[in-house]
Design a protein around this motif. Structure first.
Motif, PDB file in Angstrom:
ATOM      1  N   THR A   1       0.833  -1.196   0.000  1.00 53.30           N
ATOM      2  CA  THR A   1       0.000   0.000   0.000  1.00 53.30           C
ATOM      3  C   THR A   1       0.871   1.250   0.000  1.00 53.30           C
ATOM      4  N   LEU A   2       0.639   2.125  -0.979  1.00 53.18           N
ATOM      5  CA  LEU A   2       1.398   3.362  -1.131  1.00 53.18           C
ATOM      6  C   LEU A   2       0.428   4.545  -1.175  1.00 53.18           C
ATOM      7  N   TYR A   3       0.930   5.702  -0.762  1.00 53.44           N
ATOM      8  CA  TYR A   3       0.170   6.947  -0.845  1.00 53.44           C
ATOM      9  C   TYR A   3       1.049   8.020  -1.487  1.00 53.44           C
ATOM     10  N   THR A   4       0.445   8.853  -2.308  1.00 51.26           N
ATOM     11  CA  THR A   4       1.149   9.999  -2.861  1.00 51.26           C
ATOM     12  C   THR A   4       0.154  11.141  -3.036  1.00 51.26           C
ATOM     13  N   GLY A   5       0.686  12.364  -3.160  1.00 54.46           N
ATOM     14  CA  GLY A   5      -0.185  13.524  -3.313  1.00 54.46           C
ATOM     15  C   GLY A   5       0.255  14.381  -4.476  1.00 54.46           C
ATOM     16  N   GLY A   6      -0.688  15.095  -5.067  1.00 54.59           N
ATOM     17  CA  GLY A   6      -0.398  15.993  -6.176  1.00 54.59           C
ATOM     18  C   GLY A   6      -0.468  17.436  -5.735  1.00 54.59           C
ATOM     19  N   VAL A   7       0.419  18.262  -6.275  1.00 51.32           N
ATOM     20  CA  VAL A   7       0.438  19.662  -5.864  1.00 51.32           C
ATOM     21  C   VAL A   7      -0.744  20.439  -6.443  1.00 51.32           C
ATOM     22  N   SER A   8      -1.452  19.849  -7.395  1.00 54.06           N
ATOM     23  CA  SER A   8      -2.670  20.490  -7.901  1.00 54.06           C
ATOM     24  C   SER A   8      -3.923  19.909  -7.265  1.00 54.06           C
ATOM     25  N   GLY A   9      -3.752  19.047  -6.285  1.00 52.92           N
ATOM     26  CA  GLY A   9      -4.897  18.550  -5.537  1.00 52.92           C
ATOM     27  C   GLY A   9      -5.007  17.047  -5.511  1.00 52.92           C
ATOM     28  N   ALA A  10      -5.509  16.519  -4.410  1.00 52.27           N
ATOM     29  CA  ALA A  10      -5.886  15.123  -4.184  1.00 52.27           C
ATOM     30  C   ALA A  10      -4.743  14.268  -3.642  1.00 52.27           C
ATOM     31  N   LEU A  11      -5.130  13.360  -2.769  1.00 50.35           N
ATOM     32  CA  LEU A  11      -4.267  12.308  -2.250  1.00 50.35           C
ATOM     33  C   LEU A  11      -4.663  11.013  -2.948  1.00 50.35           C
ATOM     34  N   PHE A  12      -3.674  10.231  -3.370  1.00 50.07           N
ATOM     35  CA  PHE A  12      -3.915   9.000  -4.114  1.00 50.07           C
ATOM     36  C   PHE A  12      -3.383   7.799  -3.348  1.00 50.07           C
ATOM     37  N   LYS A  13      -4.007   6.643  -3.586  1.00 50.66           N
ATOM     38  CA  LYS A  13      -3.625   5.408  -2.905  1.00 50.66           C
ATOM     39  C   LYS A  13      -3.460   4.286  -3.922  1.00 50.66           C
ATOM     40  N   SER A  14      -2.470   3.433  -3.685  1.00 54.14           N
ATOM     41  CA  SER A  14      -2.262   2.221  -4.474  1.00 54.14           C
ATOM     42  C   SER A  14      -2.188   1.033  -3.526  1.00 54.14           C
ATOM     43  N   THR A  15      -2.821  -0.062  -3.878  1.00 55.83           N
ATOM     44  CA  THR A  15      -2.764  -1.274  -3.053  1.00 55.83           C
ATOM     45  C   THR A  15      -1.990  -2.394  -3.742  1.00 55.83           C
ATOM     46  N   ASN A  16      -1.324  -2.060  -4.864  1.00 59.22           N
ATOM     47  CA  ASN A  16      -0.555  -3.074  -5.598  1.00 59.22           C
ATOM     48  C   ASN A  16       0.844  -2.564  -5.937  1.00 59.22           C
ATOM     49  N   GLN A  17       1.474  -1.942  -4.941  1.00 60.60           N
ATOM     50  CA  GLN A  17       2.846  -1.447  -5.048  1.00 60.60           C
ATOM     51  C   GLN A  17       3.025  -0.432  -6.171  1.00 60.60           C
ATOM     52  N   GLY A  18       2.010   0.356  -6.435  1.00 56.86           N
ATOM     53  CA  GLY A  18       2.119   1.421  -7.417  1.00 56.86           C
ATOM     54  C   GLY A  18       1.664   1.060  -8.812  1.00 56.86           C
ATOM     55  N   GLY A  19       1.141  -0.145  -8.991  1.00 63.84           N
ATOM     56  CA  GLY A  19       0.683  -0.561 -10.321  1.00 63.84           C
ATOM     57  C   GLY A  19      -0.506   0.238 -10.814  1.00 63.84           C
ATOM     58  N   SER A  20      -1.398   0.592  -9.913  1.00 63.27           N
ATOM     59  CA  SER A  20      -2.553   1.436 -10.240  1.00 63.27           C
ATOM     60  C   SER A  20      -2.882   2.288  -9.023  1.00 63.27           C
TER      61      SER A  20
ATOM     62  N   TYR B   1      -5.844   5.253  -7.166  1.00 64.71           N
ATOM     63  CA  TYR B   1      -7.159   5.868  -7.159  1.00 64.71           C
ATOM     64  C   TYR B   1      -7.153   7.008  -6.143  1.00 64.71           C
ATOM     65  N   PRO B   2      -7.942   8.075  -6.409  1.00 65.97           N
ATOM     66  CA  PRO B   2      -7.940   9.242  -5.519  1.00 65.97           C
ATOM     67  C   PRO B   2      -8.759   8.996  -4.262  1.00 65.97           C
ATOM     68  N   LEU B   3      -8.226   9.467  -3.128  1.00 65.43           N
ATOM     69  CA  LEU B   3      -8.944   9.390  -1.857  1.00 65.43           C
ATOM     70  C   LEU B   3      -9.688  10.683  -1.560  1.00 65.43           C
ATOM     71  N   THR B   4      -9.187  11.791  -2.048  1.00 65.66           N
ATOM     72  CA  THR B   4      -9.723  13.093  -1.645  1.00 65.66           C
ATOM     73  C   THR B   4     -10.095  13.955  -2.842  1.00 65.66           C
ATOM     74  N   LEU B   5     -10.418  13.354  -3.960  1.00 62.70           N
ATOM     75  CA  LEU B   5     -10.786  14.124  -5.146  1.00 62.70           C
ATOM     76  C   LEU B   5     -12.025  14.963  -4.852  1.00 62.70           C
ATOM     77  N   GLY B   6     -11.936  16.251  -5.145  1.00 64.14           N
ATOM     78  CA  GLY B   6     -13.049  17.140  -4.867  1.00 64.14           C
ATOM     79  C   GLY B   6     -12.936  17.886  -3.561  1.00 64.14           C
ATOM     80  N   TYR B   7     -12.010  17.464  -2.680  1.00 64.44           N
ATOM     81  CA  TYR B   7     -11.792  18.194  -1.433  1.00 64.44           C
ATOM     82  C   TYR B   7     -11.096  19.522  -1.741  1.00 64.44           C
ATOM     83  N   ASP B   8     -11.269  20.501  -0.886  1.00 72.22           N
ATOM     84  CA  ASP B   8     -10.546  21.768  -1.007  1.00 72.22           C
ATOM     85  C   ASP B   8      -9.180  21.625  -0.340  1.00 72.22           C
ATOM     86  N   ASN B   9      -8.303  20.852  -0.961  1.00 77.16           N
ATOM     87  CA  ASN B   9      -7.005  20.590  -0.342  1.00 77.16           C
ATOM     88  C   ASN B   9      -5.885  20.719  -1.367  1.00 77.16           C
ATOM     89  N   PHE B  10      -5.933  21.763  -2.177  1.00 82.69           N
ATOM     90  CA  PHE B  10      -4.931  21.936  -3.222  1.00 82.69           C
ATOM     91  C   PHE B  10      -3.519  21.978  -2.643  1.00 82.69           C
TER      92      PHE B  10
END
Length: 208
Positions: A23-42, A44-53
């Motif tokens: 399980t990996l987590y990364t964030g984008g400077v233009s918004g959203a925190l992302f999670k992967s459960t297959n060592q980065g193979g794919s 999905y966003p956890l916080t898409l739409g949040y006001d957290n740019f």
């Protein structure tokens, strides 16, 4: 490491879950925190739409809580003509106690300014946040924070023995007790720089 390429912008942070290295987590400077459960193979966003740019940093507390800091403004270099490049102002720190399924704003964290770095002391699990408005510490897994000292802190790293280096202002500081502002000592033989990054050798904790 480039991070997800469908949304989010540049990735400035990456976290491997302490209990599951798939399980990996990364964030984008233009918004959203992302999670992967297959060592980065794919991803999905956890916080898409949040006001957290401007997701700049991620940390995981000893109890598994996740938190991320926001705000890239002030960290980018300013061109000669005096107009700063794009960078979102921070909106505080967000914390999750359910594996990233939901996040809540940490109380008072909107006063931290832009939060550039999160670090965990390997000796006791205490957390530290470096921001444009100072360095703060937490002894309760990120629920509450206390100001340690002022200054704009863009990087903060521990070695495996708990000694720390911090980039504050235009200087690098050596730290023996990160909760005591008087233990921050400026390193004299490192030239002044408005953009420093710090890392330690894992095999040789005296080298950085």
């Amino acid at each position: 490491f480039r991070g997800p390429d469908n949304v989010g912008g540049r990735s400035r942070c990456l976290l491997i879950d302490k209990d599951n290295n798939n399980t990996l987590y990364t964030g984008g400077v233009s918004g959203a925190l992302f999670k992967s459960t297959n060592q980065g193979g794919s991803w999905y966003p956890l916080t898409l739409g949040y006001d957290n740019f401007g997701v700049m940093c991620i940390a995981q507390a000893n109890d598994g809580s996740l938190m991320y800091g926001t705000g890239e403004a002030g960290l980018l270099l300013t061109p000669i003509n005096g107009t700063e490049q794009s960078g979102f102002q921070g909106m505080g720190m967000f914390r999750s106690t359910d594996g990233g399924e939901t996040f809540e704003l940490v109380p008072t964290s909107q006063t931290f300014g832009n939060i550039y770095v999160l670090a965990k002391d390997p000796r006791n699990g205490n957390l530290f946040a470096g921001s444009s408005n100072g360095i703060r510490s937490s002894t309760d897994n990120g629920a509450t924070w206390t100001l340690v000292r002022g200054g704009s802190c863009s990087d903060f790293k521990f070695n495996k023995d708990g000694k720390a280096l911090a980039s504050i202002g235009n200087s690098v500081w050596s730290v023996t007790d990160p909760t005591d502002m008087n233990s921050y000592v400026q390193v004299a033989d490192i030239p002044s720089s408005n953009r420093s990054a710090i890392t330690w050798y894992k095999s040789e904790p005296d080298y950085a």
